[in-house]
Design a protein around this motif. Sequence first.
Motif, PDB file in Angstrom:
ATOM      1  N   LEU A 128      -7.217  -5.437   8.758  1.00 56.39           N
ATOM      2  CA  LEU A 128      -6.222  -4.976   9.673  1.00 56.39           C
ATOM      3  C   LEU A 128      -5.084  -4.195   8.849  1.00 56.39           C
ATOM      4  CD1 LEU A 128      -4.742  -4.689  12.483  1.00 56.39           C
ATOM      5  CD2 LEU A 128      -3.600  -7.059  11.792  1.00 56.39           C
ATOM      6  N   ASP A 129      -4.624  -4.359   7.903  1.00 59.09           N
ATOM      7  CA  ASP A 129      -3.744  -3.642   7.036  1.00 59.09           C
ATOM      8  C   ASP A 129      -4.409  -2.282   6.754  1.00 59.09           C
ATOM      9  OD1 ASP A 129      -1.644  -5.447   6.784  1.00 59.09           O
ATOM     10  OD2 ASP A 129      -2.049  -6.351   5.060  1.00 59.09           O
ATOM     11  N   GLY A 130      -5.876  -2.165   6.266  1.00 56.14           N
ATOM     12  CA  GLY A 130      -6.172  -1.020   5.940  1.00 56.14           C
ATOM     13  C   GLY A 130      -6.254  -0.048   6.996  1.00 56.14           C
TER      14      GLY A 130
ATOM     15  N   ALA B   7      -7.757  -3.794   0.377  1.00 55.22           N
ATOM     16  CA  ALA B   7      -6.995  -4.192   1.552  1.00 55.22           C
ATOM     17  C   ALA B   7      -7.616  -5.209   2.451  1.00 55.22           C
ATOM     18  CB  ALA B   7      -6.238  -3.185   2.369  1.00 55.22           C
TER      19      ALA B   7
ATOM     20  N   HIS C  98      -8.196  -9.108  16.370  1.00 56.21           N
ATOM     21  CA  HIS C  98      -6.941  -8.560  16.084  1.00 56.21           C
ATOM     22  C   HIS C  98      -6.834  -7.200  16.389  1.00 56.21           C
ATOM     23  CE1 HIS C  98      -8.663  -6.582  12.631  1.00 56.21           C
ATOM     24  NE2 HIS C  98      -9.362  -7.716  11.979  1.00 56.21           N
TER      25      HIS C  98
ATOM     26  N   ASP D 149      -8.243 -11.696   9.757  1.00 57.66           N
ATOM     27  CA  ASP D 149      -6.961 -11.188  10.207  1.00 57.66           C
ATOM     28  C   ASP D 149      -6.825 -11.970  11.742  1.00 57.66           C
ATOM     29  OD1 ASP D 149      -5.665  -9.761   8.239  1.00 57.66           O
ATOM     30  OD2 ASP D 149      -7.222  -8.286   8.325  1.00 57.66           O
TER      31      ASP D 149
ATOM     32  N   MET E  52       0.776  -1.178   0.005  1.00 58.41           N
ATOM     33  CA  MET E  52       0.102   0.157   0.132  1.00 58.41           C
ATOM     34  C   MET E  52       0.818   1.363   0.021  1.00 58.41           C
ATOM     35  SD  MET E  52      -2.981  -1.123   2.774  1.00 58.41           S
ATOM     36  CE  MET E  52      -3.981   0.180   2.186  1.00 58.41           C
ATOM     37  N   THR E  53       1.520   1.643  -1.068  1.00 59.88           N
ATOM     38  CA  THR E  53       2.583   2.349  -1.102  1.00 59.88           C
ATOM     39  C   THR E  53       2.386   3.486  -2.405  1.00 59.88           C
ATOM     40  OG1 THR E  53       4.127   1.143  -1.893  1.00 59.88           O
ATOM     41  CG2 THR E  53       4.299   1.231   0.127  1.00 59.88           C
TER      42      THR E  53
ATOM     43  N   ALA F 114      -4.705  -0.135   9.914  1.00 55.96           N
ATOM     44  CA  ALA F 114      -3.312   0.215  10.144  1.00 55.96           C
ATOM     45  C   ALA F 114      -2.880   1.401   9.488  1.00 55.96           C
ATOM     46  CB  ALA F 114      -2.461  -0.872  10.276  1.00 55.96           C
ATOM     47  N   ALA F 115      -2.914   1.277   8.153  1.00 54.40           N
ATOM     48  CA  ALA F 115      -2.599   2.358   7.197  1.00 54.40           C
ATOM     49  C   ALA F 115      -3.207   3.749   7.397  1.00 54.40           C
ATOM     50  CB  ALA F 115      -2.639   1.819   5.609  1.00 54.40           C
TER      51      ALA F 115
END
Length: 277
Positions: A267-269, A264, A93, A34, A1-2, A271-272
């Motif tokens: 959890l990834d979404g 995403a 999570h 997650d 995700m960059t 956190a970002a």
Amino acid sequence: MTDTTTTALLDHAADLIRQADSLIVAAGAGIGVDSGLPDFRGNEGFWRAYPALGAARIAFTTAASPATFRENPKLAWGFYGHRLNLYRDTVPHNGFALLKSWGEQMPHGYHVFTSNVDGQFQKAGFDAGRVHECHGSIHHLQCLAPCSDAIWEAKEFTPEVDAEKCRLTNEPPRCPHCGGLARPNILMFGDWGWVEKRSARQAERLERWLDKVEHPVVVELGAGTAIPSVRLFSQEVIRHSGRLVRINPREPDVPTRNDVGLAAGALDGLAAIAARL
């Protein structure tokens, strides 16, 4: 995700959360992945989680039905008993904690709308009075018949399950009123006997709260289009005054350019987005 597009989407999502006066968490099965929970994507995913049912070619829609409780209660409670134990053992999570902290900082707080029956929001510390479980809860029981509209907690029942055969090996729970077989207080497939009064009370609390908020943001996680209960709710909210942040690895499209869709996992979404707040 960059990449640049994703960066812009994340910045937009963070702005929507900052500007909101309230947080609505709208969650489907994907939010639990997650935490290690299965999301039963189609029969193949279901049968990977329950090989005995796969070997017998028993579909999810068959296993998750009142008819199976009537015809084969040991198998039905083998499936639901395994799930009850799994959900009791699962640790939510860190995305749950992020959502809770965002909501608690808003003027009108938060509310949860979820099609999940696993009780993970309550386990993560969310106020049970601010959670609407539209399909019920595995942690509550009702009479299979049903002989009344009684609903009671499942905490006295500890399922013993032969996982290889997906069969309950101890006695199933019984209705304290008529002595008949008890079942989870969950809306199943082909279900005309679900006692919905607990879920209906939750819905009433959510509606009263929605009447008070002016600029809600809906953060929707892991809600697909196959069973669209959560998506329909999210889109109903934003038709009035809210905005939507949809986090979904496979179906992230959103209805308007004012909303944000992130391809995403939950959890990834989260956190970002949190890194920008």
